[in-house]
Scaffold this motif. Structure first.
Motif, PDB file in Angstrom:
ATOM      1  N   GLY A  73       1.222   3.315  -3.175  1.00 35.71           N
ATOM      2  CA  GLY A  73       0.738   4.715  -2.949  1.00 35.71           C
ATOM      3  C   GLY A  73       1.803   5.864  -3.287  1.00 35.71           C
ATOM      4  O   GLY A  73       1.208   6.960  -3.868  1.00 35.71           O
ATOM      5  N   LYS A 118      -5.665   1.605   4.475  1.00 36.90           N
ATOM      6  CA  LYS A 118      -6.095   3.067   4.158  1.00 36.90           C
ATOM      7  C   LYS A 118      -6.768   3.596   5.689  1.00 36.90           C
ATOM      8  O   LYS A 118      -6.380   4.596   5.958  1.00 36.90           O
ATOM      9  CB  LYS A 118      -7.245   3.160   3.195  1.00 36.90           C
ATOM     10  CG  LYS A 118      -7.661   4.526   2.936  1.00 36.90           C
ATOM     11  CD  LYS A 118      -8.630   4.603   1.754  1.00 36.90           C
ATOM     12  CE  LYS A 118      -9.249   6.255   1.801  1.00 36.90           C
ATOM     13  NZ  LYS A 118     -10.108   6.555   0.699  1.00 36.90           N
ATOM     14  N   LEU A 150       0.772  -1.114  -0.030  1.00 38.53           N
ATOM     15  CA  LEU A 150       0.032  -0.105   0.009  1.00 38.53           C
ATOM     16  C   LEU A 150       0.699   1.232  -0.068  1.00 38.53           C
ATOM     17  O   LEU A 150       0.451   2.234  -0.788  1.00 38.53           O
ATOM     18  CB  LEU A 150      -0.829   0.016   1.199  1.00 38.53           C
ATOM     19  CG  LEU A 150      -1.702   1.284   1.426  1.00 38.53           C
ATOM     20  CD1 LEU A 150      -3.041   1.316   0.462  1.00 38.53           C
ATOM     21  CD2 LEU A 150      -2.397   1.361   2.903  1.00 38.53           C
ATOM     22  N   LEU A 171      -4.689   8.000  -1.537  1.00 33.57           N
ATOM     23  CA  LEU A 171      -5.475   7.512  -0.827  1.00 33.57           C
ATOM     24  C   LEU A 171      -6.812   8.535  -0.727  1.00 33.57           C
ATOM     25  O   LEU A 171      -7.732   7.992   0.031  1.00 33.57           O
ATOM     26  CB  LEU A 171      -5.226   7.057   0.529  1.00 33.57           C
ATOM     27  CG  LEU A 171      -4.149   6.033   0.521  1.00 33.57           C
ATOM     28  CD1 LEU A 171      -3.702   5.815   1.946  1.00 33.57           C
ATOM     29  CD2 LEU A 171      -4.564   4.642   0.086  1.00 33.57           C
ATOM     30  N   GLU A 191      -5.825   6.893   7.764  1.00 30.78           N
ATOM     31  CA  GLU A 191      -6.849   7.777   8.177  1.00 30.78           C
ATOM     32  C   GLU A 191      -6.929   7.882   9.691  1.00 30.78           C
ATOM     33  O   GLU A 191      -6.889   9.243   9.928  1.00 30.78           O
ATOM     34  CB  GLU A 191      -8.182   7.348   7.562  1.00 30.78           C
ATOM     35  CG  GLU A 191      -8.426   7.682   5.981  1.00 30.78           C
ATOM     36  CD  GLU A 191      -9.732   7.459   5.758  1.00 30.78           C
ATOM     37  OE1 GLU A 191     -10.401   8.160   4.935  1.00 30.78           O
ATOM     38  OE2 GLU A 191     -10.203   6.280   5.823  1.00 30.78           O
TER      39      GLU A 191
END
Length: 494
Positions: free
Chosen positions: A240, A385, A236, A318, A389
């Protein structure tokens, strides 16, 4: 009269000697120089007192400045070409395990370094390990470089991960912290510690330039095929930050470096940082003593906010909003601080029932009183994600020692990490990352916080068995209440 003057003369002489000694001390002492130089840290780490009733001294607002203000620009950037008669290799800097080079070739798992001054290049064991070879060539017409002029050019900056260069050798890439917080963060730190051409830097704050996001990451060897961690965080983060096409795995490298290609298997790097765990531990006493590959590169001078482009790139990918920059270290991003508690109560490494309950109550009361926003997260239950967050706009992260604290990477620079340990145990794992990101680091033993002097005096694996014996970790509710209240007040104070 003469008798009355002598004491005054002695007094003047004594005062002069004392002033001279003071002046000499200030200008000779390395510690004094470190605090008087405008190129060195101006932020003093606050002392955290062991008694719950003791106040935490406020941090004096200042510019984030771990070592230098900006990435030095490279004004001697030569014309880039895979032709050895034009481009010679330059060793730009770094430390074993994270070495940075300009103009370097690779073919058949051998790096070719072209420089007439052989002694200016690091030796092989300081750069690579496993089955990867290192050949320093003085003459551009050397037969070993035949075909190098047609090499495939890799422009920009490349992170080349040499871990996995020997089949069957454990590479430590298949966990979140060792890969992202050591190999990758260490490589980004190395790039930030050396001069860079203006097309490879960006301004992140007025007057502060840092390297842009690397052009690519290469994980070339089949021995590193298992680099993905179980939670998917490694993939990720890399995809990303870089984009899918700029992450090259062993399957991609096999095709790219094949002799059947037009370039005959030759590949040329404009700028590359070679990351190699075994080279780091072999030659860096600090990394070896702390059992942390990146500890030595973290100690090198680097500009503040050098990680900002990486963090922003991931957030943008993201679709997570980018928060406003923190005004000063350890200041709240908004009107109220945001506290994120990383809950591990469903694992073998957890707080006592009473400690967890008291911490939850304290956090609930702080939020109910309107003193802070609180996030209570079980990172193991969240996808990647959602984990990012949870902390992207955090001011304070608190939790038990573990891999989930690696997510402090995505808290804006200058936050606070509170790490909970069993009594008489400590590991430097997350403290090293906190320091490099200008987070204040506070390790807790039940009812007291360790000062930097205390934890630096501990061995690298101090009481590690206590983290893995299945026993619950105590936490005094009264102490944590006082600690959090003081931190919150300090973060929003004048």
């Amino acid at each position: 009269m003469e008798g009355l003057r002598r004491p005054r003369v002695l007094l003047v002489l004594t005062t002069g000697v004392l002033l001279l000694l003071t002046f000499t001390t200030l200008h000779v002492s390395p510690t004094a120089r470190a605090y008087t130089s405008d190129k060195l840290p101006s932020v003093s780490i606050p002392k955290i007192f062991s008694k719950p009733s003791s106040a935490i001294p406020p941090i004096i607002p200042s510019v984030f400045s771990p070592s230098i203000e900006s990435t030095p620009l490279d004004t001697t950037h030569d014309t880039i070409s895979p032709n050895p008669t034009i481009s010679q290799t330059r060793y730009l800097g770094g430390v074993p395990g994270h070495q940075v080079f300009q103009n370097i070739w690779i073919k058949d798992q051998t790096f070719y370094v072209l420089n007439r001054r052989r002694k200016t290049m690091p030796g092989m064991s300081r750069v690579v390990s496993g089955d990867t070879l290192w050949e320093v060539v003085r003459d551009p017409m050397d037969k070993s470089l035949i075909g190098a002029e047609n090499a495939l050019m890799m422009e920009g900056s490349t992170v080349f991960v040499n871990d996995g260069a020997k089949a069957g050798q454990w590479h430590f890439l298949s966990s979140y912290y060792p890969f992202i917080a050591e190999v990758f963060l260490g490589a980004v730190t190395a790039l930030a510690s050396v001069p860079a051409p203006k097309e490879m830097v960006e301004e992140v704050r007025p007057g502060i330039e840092v390297p842009s996001v690397p052009s690519r990451v290469i994980i070339p060897w089949k021995g590193a095929d298992g680099w993905r961690d179980g939670e998917g965080m490694n993939e990720l983060v890399l995809k990303g930050v870089l984009g899918n096409e700029n992450l090259l795995e062993p399957i991609n490298w096999d095709v790219l470096s094949s002799h059947s290609q037009a370039h005959g298997g030759w590949i040329f790097f404009e700028r590359v940082v070679i990351a190699d765990r075994w080279a780091s531990h072999r030659h860096n006493p600090l990394s070896d003593n702390l059992n942390k590959m990146a500890a030595s590169i973290f100690s090198r001078p680097h500009p503040p906010f050098f990680f900002t482009p990486i963090r922003h790139a991931l957030l943008a990918h993201l679709d997570i909003p980018i928060p406003k920059p923190r005004r000063d270290p350890q200041r709240s991003l908004g009107k109220l601080p945001k506290i994120v508690y990383i809950d591990r109560q469903d694992t073998d490494r957890r707080l006592s029932s009473e400690g967890h309950k008291e911490l939850s109550v304290v956090l609930g009361e702080i939020e109910a009183l309107g003193e802070a926003h609180v996030g209570h997260k079980k990172m193991g239950k969240l996808d990647g994600k959602s984990q990012i967050e949870a902390v992207y706009d955090a001011d304070i992260i608190i939790g038990i020692h573990g891999d989930a604290l690696t997510n402090q990477l995505w808290m804006p620079e200058g936050g606070i990490l509170i790490e909970l340990f069993p009594d008489d145990s400590w590991l430097p794992t997350h403290q090293l990352v906190s320091d490099i990101l200008n987070h204040e680091y506070i390790p807790i033993w039940n009812d007291r916080a360790l000062s930097r002097d205390e934890w630096e005096a501990l061995s690298r694996m101090h009481g590690e068995h206590k983290l893995n014996n299945g026993e619950t970790i105590p936490l005094d509710g009264t102490f944590v209440r006082l600690l959090l209240e003081e931190i919150v007040q300090r973060m929003v104070g004048p």
